[in-house]
Design a protein around this motif. Structure first.
Motif, PDB file in Angstrom:
ATOM      1  N   ALA A 182       0.830  -1.205   0.000  1.00 38.10           N
ATOM      2  CA  ALA A 182       0.000   0.000   0.000  1.00 38.10           C
ATOM      3  C   ALA A 182       0.860   1.248   0.000  1.00 38.10           C
ATOM      4  CB  ALA A 182      -0.934  -0.006   1.207  1.00 38.10           C
ATOM      5  N   TYR A 183       1.950   1.233   0.727  1.00 34.15           N
ATOM      6  CA  TYR A 183       2.858   2.380   0.748  1.00 34.15           C
ATOM      7  C   TYR A 183       3.491   2.589  -0.622  1.00 34.15           C
ATOM      8  CZ  TYR A 183       6.907   5.238   1.826  1.00 34.15           C
ATOM      9  OH  TYR A 183       7.844   6.230   1.813  1.00 34.15           O
ATOM     10  N   ILE A 184       3.927   1.509  -1.259  1.00 31.13           N
ATOM     11  CA  ILE A 184       4.571   1.617  -2.573  1.00 31.13           C
ATOM     12  C   ILE A 184       3.570   2.121  -3.613  1.00 31.13           C
ATOM     13  CG2 ILE A 184       5.576   0.254  -4.445  1.00 31.13           C
ATOM     14  CD1 ILE A 184       6.863  -1.505  -2.255  1.00 31.13           C
ATOM     15  N   LYS A 185       2.382   1.535  -3.635  1.00 31.75           N
ATOM     16  CA  LYS A 185       1.373   1.942  -4.616  1.00 31.75           C
ATOM     17  C   LYS A 185       0.882   3.359  -4.367  1.00 31.75           C
ATOM     18  CE  LYS A 185       1.341  -1.762  -7.001  1.00 31.75           C
ATOM     19  NZ  LYS A 185       1.917  -1.777  -8.329  1.00 31.75           N
ATOM     20  N   GLY A 186       0.805   3.760  -3.098  1.00 30.49           N
ATOM     21  CA  GLY A 186       0.411   5.133  -2.798  1.00 30.49           C
ATOM     22  C   GLY A 186       1.410   6.137  -3.331  1.00 30.49           C
ATOM     23  N   ASN A 187       2.687   5.858  -3.189  1.00 31.04           N
ATOM     24  CA  ASN A 187       3.703   6.760  -3.714  1.00 31.04           C
ATOM     25  C   ASN A 187       3.747   6.729  -5.236  1.00 31.04           C
ATOM     26  OD1 ASN A 187       4.575   7.884  -1.348  1.00 31.04           O
ATOM     27  ND2 ASN A 187       6.075   6.296  -0.955  1.00 31.04           N
ATOM     28  N   GLU A 188       3.567   5.549  -5.854  1.00 29.75           N
ATOM     29  CA  GLU A 188       3.538   5.476  -7.306  1.00 29.75           C
ATOM     30  C   GLU A 188       2.367   6.274  -7.862  1.00 29.75           C
ATOM     31  OE1 GLU A 188       3.436   1.441  -8.598  1.00 29.75           O
ATOM     32  OE2 GLU A 188       5.473   1.016  -7.876  1.00 29.75           O
ATOM     33  N   CYS A 189       1.243   6.183  -7.209  1.00 30.57           N
ATOM     34  CA  CYS A 189       0.053   6.905  -7.657  1.00 30.57           C
ATOM     35  C   CYS A 189       0.279   8.414  -7.589  1.00 30.57           C
ATOM     36  CB  CYS A 189      -1.136   6.501  -6.800  1.00 30.57           C
ATOM     37  SG  CYS A 189      -2.671   7.290  -7.268  1.00 30.57           S
ATOM     38  N   HIS A 231       1.166   2.739  11.227  1.00 29.38           N
ATOM     39  CA  HIS A 231       2.210   2.702  10.200  1.00 29.38           C
ATOM     40  C   HIS A 231       3.122   3.900  10.412  1.00 29.38           C
ATOM     41  CE1 HIS A 231       3.912   2.392   6.140  1.00 29.38           C
ATOM     42  NE2 HIS A 231       3.621   1.118   6.287  1.00 29.38           N
ATOM     43  N   LYS A 232       4.395   3.680  10.516  1.00 32.50           N
ATOM     44  CA  LYS A 232       5.309   4.758  10.887  1.00 32.50           C
ATOM     45  C   LYS A 232       5.850   5.539   9.697  1.00 32.50           C
ATOM     46  CE  LYS A 232       6.607   2.443  15.093  1.00 32.50           C
ATOM     47  NZ  LYS A 232       7.621   1.770  15.862  1.00 32.50           N
ATOM     48  N   GLN A 233       5.694   5.025   8.480  1.00 32.02           N
ATOM     49  CA  GLN A 233       6.194   5.738   7.318  1.00 32.02           C
ATOM     50  C   GLN A 233       5.151   6.732   6.835  1.00 32.02           C
ATOM     51  OE1 GLN A 233       7.064   2.539   4.673  1.00 32.02           O
ATOM     52  NE2 GLN A 233       9.065   2.174   5.554  1.00 32.02           N
ATOM     53  N   LYS A 234       5.623   7.775   6.149  1.00 35.97           N
ATOM     54  CA  LYS A 234       4.715   8.794   5.650  1.00 35.97           C
ATOM     55  C   LYS A 234       4.047   8.306   4.367  1.00 35.97           C
ATOM     56  CE  LYS A 234       7.207  12.732   7.466  1.00 35.97           C
ATOM     57  NZ  LYS A 234       7.899  13.966   7.154  1.00 35.97           N
ATOM     58  N   TRP A 235       2.774   8.626   4.242  1.00 37.93           N
ATOM     59  CA  TRP A 235       2.022   8.264   3.051  1.00 37.93           C
ATOM     60  C   TRP A 235       1.969   9.452   2.121  1.00 37.93           C
ATOM     61  CZ3 TRP A 235      -1.556   4.085   1.946  1.00 37.93           C
ATOM     62  CH2 TRP A 235      -1.355   3.002   2.755  1.00 37.93           C
ATOM     63  N   LEU A 236       2.055   9.207   0.839  1.00 34.30           N
ATOM     64  CA  LEU A 236       1.910  10.225  -0.188  1.00 34.30           C
ATOM     65  C   LEU A 236       2.830  11.416   0.073  1.00 34.30           C
ATOM     66  CD1 LEU A 236      -1.963  10.104  -0.500  1.00 34.30           C
ATOM     67  CD2 LEU A 236      -0.319   8.950  -1.936  1.00 34.30           C
ATOM     68  N   ASP A 237       4.068  11.126   0.386  1.00 30.50           N
ATOM     69  CA  ASP A 237       5.040  12.166   0.700  1.00 30.50           C
ATOM     70  C   ASP A 237       5.278  13.136  -0.455  1.00 30.50           C
ATOM     71  OD1 ASP A 237       6.941  13.490   2.324  1.00 30.50           O
ATOM     72  OD2 ASP A 237       8.539  12.407   1.287  1.00 30.50           O
ATOM     73  N   PRO A 238       5.340  12.692  -1.720  1.00 29.78           N
ATOM     74  CA  PRO A 238       5.610  13.645  -2.801  1.00 29.78           C
ATOM     75  C   PRO A 238       4.537  14.703  -2.988  1.00 29.78           C
ATOM     76  CG  PRO A 238       6.027  11.416  -3.542  1.00 29.78           C
ATOM     77  CD  PRO A 238       5.380  11.317  -2.200  1.00 29.78           C
ATOM     78  N   LEU A 239       3.331  14.470  -2.467  1.00 27.81           N
ATOM     79  CA  LEU A 239       2.288  15.475  -2.632  1.00 27.81           C
ATOM     80  C   LEU A 239       2.618  16.776  -1.918  1.00 27.81           C
ATOM     81  CD1 LEU A 239      -0.957  13.394  -2.271  1.00 27.81           C
ATOM     82  CD2 LEU A 239      -0.138  14.579  -4.271  1.00 27.81           C
TER      83      LEU A 239
END
Length: 139
Positions: free
Chosen positions: A35-42, A104-112
């Motif tokens: 989910a983290y990988i796909k969220g960032n790819e999206c 979840h400790k990693q940030k989601w959708l960081d590039p946004l």
């Protein structure tokens, strides 16, 4: 919203009829990672689409400024570009306030949070709309 442990309670404890226990810790970790990988790819795909739309809108603004007579044959393309840009702007503002999951400790959708081209995209849309409405007699 149920926690992962509550959602997968039957699977963790196993069914009485099966007589075995089935633990999903590895599966849960795999789901979070995917989910983290796909969220960032999206978000990266949307960012590249926003950049492309910004460039295309600016090109059409320059083209219609120099040759306003081309606005009529290209009008359907202009409408499609404006609709795509509108959808991307709405997507951006709907997803910038996305919060990461507490577990979840990693940030989601960081590039946004680092995209500063959204203002340029909005300005390009406004410029193209004004230019088309200015030459409405040709269209």
């Amino acid at each position: 919203c149920k926690s992962w442990d509550a959602t997968f309670w039957d699977y963790k404890c196993g069914h009485i009829s099966q007589g075995t226990k089935f633990y999903l810790k590895n599966h849960r970790d795999a789901v979070f990672k995917e989910a983290y990988i796909k969220g960032n790819e999206c978000s990266l795909n949307h960012r590249s689409l926003r950049r492309y739309l910004q460039v295309m809108l600016r090109q059409y603004v320059c083209l219609f400024t120099e040759i306003p007579g081309l606005a009529a044959p290209k009008f359907q393309l202009v409408l499609a570009l404006l609709k795509l840009a509108s959808d991307e702007i709405h997507w951006y503002f709907q997803h910038t306030n996305a919060k990461p999951f507490k577990s979840h400790k990693q940030k989601w959708l960081d590039p946004l949070s680092k995209d500063r081209n959204i203002v340029k995209l909005i300005a390009a849309c406004v410029d193209l709309c004004q230019l088309v409405s200015k030459h409405a007699d040709v269209v």
